[in-house]
Design a protein around this motif. Structure first.
Motif, short mmCIF file in Angstrom:
data_model
loop_
_atom_site.label_atom_id
_atom_site.label_comp_id
_atom_site.label_asym_id
_atom_site.label_seq_id
_atom_site.Cartn_x
_atom_site.Cartn_y
_atom_site.Cartn_z
N PHE A 74 0.95 -0.83 0.09
CA PHE A 74 -0.05 0.16 -0.04
C PHE A 74 0.78 1.20 0.04
CE2 PHE A 74 -3.06 -3.44 1.55
CZ PHE A 74 -3.91 -3.25 1.34
N ASP A 75 0.66 1.99 -1.19
CA ASP A 75 1.37 2.89 -1.62
C ASP A 75 0.57 4.22 -1.07
OD1 ASP A 75 3.01 5.56 -1.94
OD2 ASP A 75 3.06 5.45 -4.26
N PHE A 76 1.15 5.24 0.34
CA PHE A 76 0.13 6.12 0.50
C PHE A 76 0.60 7.74 0.61
CE2 PHE A 76 -0.39 3.09 3.63
CZ PHE A 76 -2.20 2.67 3.81
N GLY A 77 1.53 7.43 -0.64
CA GLY A 77 2.06 8.83 -1.48
C GLY A 77 2.66 9.88 -0.61
N ARG A 78 2.91 9.64 0.92
CA ARG A 78 2.98 10.79 2.06
C ARG A 78 3.20 10.39 2.56
NH1 ARG A 78 -1.87 12.13 0.67
NH2 ARG A 78 -3.52 12.48 2.77
N VAL A 79 4.13 10.73 4.07
CA VAL A 79 4.45 10.15 4.90
C VAL A 79 3.76 10.48 6.32
CG1 VAL A 79 6.31 10.14 6.78
CG2 VAL A 79 6.96 9.93 4.44
N GLU A 80 2.88 9.75 6.98
CA GLU A 80 2.25 10.13 7.92
C GLU A 80 1.47 9.22 9.28
OE1 GLU A 80 -1.49 11.65 5.86
OE2 GLU A 80 -2.14 9.40 4.68
N ILE A 98 5.91 0.46 7.38
CA ILE A 98 6.87 0.77 6.16
C ILE A 98 7.63 2.17 6.76
CG2 ILE A 98 9.42 0.30 4.81
CD1 ILE A 98 7.03 -1.96 3.39
N ARG A 99 8.90 2.83 6.62
CA ARG A 99 8.94 4.21 6.38
C ARG A 99 9.68 4.49 5.15
NH1 ARG A 99 12.63 2.00 11.25
NH2 ARG A 99 11.38 2.80 13.16
N PRO A 100 9.87 5.73 4.87
CA PRO A 100 10.44 6.31 3.10
C PRO A 100 11.27 6.13 3.73
CG PRO A 100 9.61 8.02 5.17
CD PRO A 100 9.37 6.78 5.39
N ASP A 101 12.06 5.34 4.41
CA ASP A 101 14.10 4.87 3.50
C ASP A 101 13.39 3.53 3.17
OD1 ASP A 101 13.81 4.35 5.95
OD2 ASP A 101 15.45 4.70 7.11
N GLY A 102 12.62 3.04 3.37
CA GLY A 102 12.07 1.55 3.22
C GLY A 102 12.94 0.46 5.05
N GLU A 123 3.66 5.03 14.17
CA GLU A 123 4.87 6.90 13.76
C GLU A 123 4.16 6.88 12.13
OE1 GLU A 123 8.72 5.16 12.16
OE2 GLU A 123 8.57 4.37 14.76
N PRO A 124 4.89 7.78 11.72
CA PRO A 124 4.38 8.44 10.57
C PRO A 124 4.87 7.16 10.00
CG PRO A 124 4.79 10.40 11.92
CD PRO A 124 4.69 9.18 12.68
N VAL A 125 4.84 6.96 8.36
CA VAL A 125 4.64 5.63 7.21
C VAL A 125 4.67 6.38 6.13
CG1 VAL A 125 4.92 3.70 9.28
CG2 VAL A 125 3.01 4.18 7.53
N LEU A 126 5.32 5.79 4.57
CA LEU A 126 5.05 5.22 3.80
C LEU A 126 4.13 4.19 3.10
CD1 LEU A 126 5.37 7.56 1.17
CD2 LEU A 126 7.18 5.84 0.36
N PHE A 152 10.78 2.50 -2.23
CA PHE A 152 11.56 3.27 -0.87
C PHE A 152 13.04 3.69 -1.81
CE2 PHE A 152 9.29 -0.04 0.34
CZ PHE A 152 8.24 0.37 1.06
N LYS A 153 13.23 5.35 -1.17
CA LYS A 153 15.03 6.23 -1.12
C LYS A 153 16.12 5.37 -0.02
CE LYS A 153 12.11 8.97 -3.54
NZ LYS A 153 11.11 8.51 -3.92
N HIS A 154 17.16 4.63 -0.55
CA HIS A 154 17.63 4.41 0.29
C HIS A 154 19.02 5.38 0.06
CE1 HIS A 154 15.43 0.51 0.41
NE2 HIS A 154 15.48 0.47 -0.73
#
Length: 154
Positions: A74-80, A98-102, A123-126, A152-154
């Motif tokens: 599930f890609d939420f498109g923003r971190v929340e 999963i956090r934005p860094d994967g 917590e906020p996740v992407l 995810f941005k590594h």
């Protein structure tokens, strides 16, 4: 008499089968490669990606089985902070938040099928990855492990 009745019902059965086939097609999304790196091991999966509100709302609802190497991302498109639930979902699942860094922030293991209880990311996740229940435990996947996917941005 029976043959006549069957001839009259045949178009109805054909229309019903076409309708069921078309309805099932909404589940057939393209699969994408995803890996989880845990304890020096890389576990590979093929996942459907829910990128819009309609796909995220549908999720894995109404499915009765899923191959062991499959899942839904599930890609939420923003971190929340996000909350998931299992309404109309027959499969017990592991939910990996999963956090934005994967990196995996939290794992909700063996979620209860058909439940309307919300399951929070904490917590906020992407994104959230849903796998068959028991997969995280079986493979030793834990918070802090890394998910590899173009999202995810590594």
């Amino acid at each position: 008499m029976r043959a006549s009745l069957l001839r009259r019902l045949q178009p109805l059965f054909a229309a019903l089968m076409l309708s069921l086939t078309s309805a099932g097609a909404c589940y057939a999304q393209a699969l994408e490669a995803l890996s989880i790196v845990s304890g020096g091991q890389k576990q590979s999966f093929q996942v459907e990606v829910a990128r819009n509100d309609a796909d995220r709302a549908q999720g894995l609802m109404f499915r009765r089985s899923m191959p062991v190497d499959r899942g839904m991302l599930f890609d939420f498109g923003r971190v929340e902070p996000v909350a998931m639930w299992m309404q109309n979902t027959y499969l017990p699942l592991d939910m990996l938040f999963i956090r934005p860094d994967g990196t995996i922030a939290r794992i909700a293991a063996n979620t209860e099928p058909l439940s309307t209880r919300t399951i929070s990311s904490g917590e906020p996740v992407l994104a959230v990855l849903e796998l068959n229940a028991g997969t995280a435990s079986r493979l030793g996947i834990k918070p802090g492990d890394r998910v590899e996917h173009p999202l995810f941005k590594h």
